[in-house]
Design an enzyme around this catalytic site. Structure first.
Site, short mmCIF file in Angstrom:
data_model
loop_
_atom_site.label_atom_id
_atom_site.label_comp_id
_atom_site.label_asym_id
_atom_site.label_seq_id
_atom_site.Cartn_x
_atom_site.Cartn_y
_atom_site.Cartn_z
N LYS A 1 -10.82 -2.35 -3.68
CA LYS A 1 -11.55 -1.26 -3.76
C LYS A 1 -11.02 -0.15 -4.35
O LYS A 1 -11.66 0.79 -5.14
CB LYS A 1 -12.39 -0.79 -2.38
N LYS B 1 -4.14 -8.36 -6.09
CA LYS B 1 -5.23 -8.72 -5.52
C LYS B 1 -6.44 -7.69 -6.04
O LYS B 1 -6.26 -6.39 -6.34
CB LYS B 1 -5.04 -8.39 -4.18
N LYS C 1 0.78 -1.23 -0.10
CA LYS C 1 0.12 -0.04 0.01
C LYS C 1 0.88 1.16 -0.10
O LYS C 1 0.45 2.24 -0.55
CB LYS C 1 -1.11 0.05 1.14
N1 AQP Z 1 -9.40 -9.63 -3.53
C1 AQP Z 1 -9.71 -10.19 -2.39
N2 AQP Z 1 -10.05 -11.55 -2.37
C2 AQP Z 1 -10.69 -12.32 -1.22
N3 AQP Z 1 -11.06 -11.51 -0.08
C3 AQP Z 1 -10.69 -10.00 -0.07
N4 AQP Z 1 -10.80 -9.28 1.07
C4 AQP Z 1 -10.31 -8.04 0.30
N5 AQP Z 1 -9.78 -8.31 -0.80
C5 AQP Z 1 -10.03 -9.45 -1.14
C6 AQP Z 1 -11.17 -9.33 2.16
O1 AQP Z 1 -12.27 -8.61 2.42
C7 AQP Z 1 -12.46 -8.00 3.69
C8 AQP Z 1 -12.41 -6.86 3.88
O2 AQP Z 1 -11.13 -6.04 3.46
P1 AQP Z 1 -10.96 -4.57 3.81
O3 AQP Z 1 -11.92 -3.52 3.43
O4 AQP Z 1 -10.70 -4.54 5.35
O5 AQP Z 1 -9.47 -4.32 3.36
P2 AQP Z 1 -8.69 -4.72 2.12
O6 AQP Z 1 -8.29 -6.16 2.40
O7 AQP Z 1 -7.60 -3.69 1.85
O8 AQP Z 1 -9.63 -4.70 0.84
P3 AQP Z 1 -9.60 -3.86 -0.52
O9 AQP Z 1 -10.72 -4.12 -1.30
O10 AQP Z 1 -8.39 -4.11 -1.14
O11 AQP Z 1 -9.65 -2.42 0.17
P4 AQP Z 1 -8.68 -1.17 -0.35
O12 AQP Z 1 -8.58 -1.05 -1.56
O13 AQP Z 1 -9.58 0.03 0.65
O14 AQP Z 1 -7.35 -1.62 0.42
C9 AQP Z 1 -11.17 -8.67 4.34
O15 AQP Z 1 -11.32 -9.92 5.05
C10 AQP Z 1 -10.35 -9.04 3.54
O16 AQP Z 1 -9.20 -9.93 3.56
#
Ligand code: AQP
Length: 352
Positions: A224, A221, A139
């Site tokens: 969002k 991955k 990140k």
């Molecule tokens: N690509 C993914 N595949 C499976 N599980 C995923 N999770 C996130 N991305 C994937 C799981 O979703 C839950 C919530 O995630 P989060 O919002 O706490 O943070 P993150 O992992 O950083 O998710 P994003 O979507 O990638 O958000 P941003 O872009 O804001 O960083 C967690 O259980 C995570 O494991």
């Protein structure tokens, strides 16, 4: 550090003993969170959210929208947007079927104990532990000097989220595995030094759907913060169709689970998560068919699952009073538990 030794699996804490009804086995407590950093995508849904709903009768559940985590990156420091994203995320969690009676969804910043405990845990965490965290590295990117201190200590706040509620299991996607390991290291160190205070949690990571990759770059991955490669839970059928149609694949024709063919493997993983079929069944189903059929079926599956959620979501968004009431009620429900754990940890450390 003192010479008190901690058991690998600590005995029950005072809170646990108090809450166990006489004679009845206590359900395991699960806690998980999601950042209010935008609209959740199929990765969030398949990796985590759908399990929270499907298993809410099996566990003693707590869920939170982690807005304090969201502000660790400057893009999410727009106050109006963050406030709205937080409400929208709660609305989506209710829309997919979390029952507020069984599974309260609270907003992290409503419970001040999270930030307080995070400070205390930060003081028993080593820099070396934090330096190893992959998520910070990915990140922060190249410009590490300008990443926030909050992004660096994010895993310590996550440990506080988990430990405040005497959590047994943390159902998450694969990207959070290392953070749960860190939480366990913190528990072992804290309990060893200050006496048995926290429950040792375990990650609950599923075999299928735990790591859905970006549709535009299957090496990364799905996230969002990269909406082009993600199918959002609020995408229209036309957008969903378009995104699958543009998903990166390869020039081969057979539809088989081959880890080397990353784009196809990712699409098949999504298909498998939606259908719960075995790899052999899926390969047989697509024998003699091509990407066109796979992408068309994926579109239909995704639309069929998300459309009812979108209707419910719009109802919650249209009824702000109910939404605010549910958010406040969830905080009231979990606060005493968090405050009790915080007090226990403060006493153990000699604070106050
Ligand atoms: N690509 C993914 N595949 C499976 N599980 C995923 N999770 C996130 N991305 C994937 C799981 O979703 C839950 C919530 O995630 P989060 O919002 O706490 O943070 P993150 O992992 O950083 O998710 P994003 O979507 O990638 O958000 P941003 O872009 O804001 O960083 C967690 O259980 C995570 O494991």
């Amino acid at each position: 550090m003192s010479n008190k030794t901690a058991a690998a699996e600590p005995e029950k804490t005072h809170t646990e003993q108090q809450e166990k009804p006489q004679g009845a086995p206590r359900k395991k407590r699960i806690l998980s969170g999601i950042q209010s950093t935008g609209v959740p995508h199929i990765g969030n849904y398949l990796g985590a959210m759908r399990h929270w709903v499907a298993e809410q009768d099996m566990y003693d559940n707590i869920f939170c929208v982690v807005d304090l985590h969201a502000i660790t990156v400057p893009q999410h420091q727009n106050p109006k947007e963050l406030h709205a994203n937080t409400r929208n995320m709660v609305a989506m969690l209710l829309a997919i079927g979390l029952d507020p009676e069984k599974a309260p969804v609270f907003v992290q910043s409503h419970i001040s104990a999270h930030a307080e405990l995070a400070w205390m845990l930060g003081c028993v965490s080593s820099l070396g532990w934090l330096n190893r965290m992959h998520q910070f590295k990915s990140k922060a990117g190249e410009d590490r000097e300008n990443a926030t201190a909050g992004l660096y200590t994010y895993p310590v706040l996550m440990a506080a989220d988990i430990l405040l509620y005497d959590t047994n299991l943390v159902p998450v996607g694969d990207d959070q595995r290392q953070h749960i390991e860190l939480t366990r290291d913190i528990v072992l160190r804290f309990n060893e030094h200050f006496g048995k205070t926290f429950v040792l949690p375990e990650a609950l990571i599923r075999e299928h759907g735990a790591r859905i990759m970006s549709l535009t770059d299957p090496e990364r991955k799905m996230s969002k913060s990269e909406p082009d490669g993600a199918i959002s839970m609020l995408d229209t059928p036309t957008q969903i169709k378009k995104k699958y149609a543009r998903a990166v694949t390869d020039s081969q024709t057979s539809i088989v689970f081959d880890l080397e063919r990353k784009g196809l493997y990712n699409l098949l993983s999504i298909y498998q998560s939606f259908t719960d079929k075995s790899a052999a069944e899926i390969e047989e189903h697509f024998a003699g068919k091509g990407y066109k059929e796979l992408k068309s079926e994926l579109t239909d599956l995704t639309v069929a699952v998300f459309e009812p959620f979108q209707r419910k979501y719009n109802e919650y968004i249209g009824d702000k009073a109910t939404l605010e009431h549910l958010i406040a009620a969830a905080a009231d429900k979990v606060r005493p538990r968090a405050d009790a754990t915080l007090k226990r940890a403060q006493k153990a450390m000699g604070l106050g």
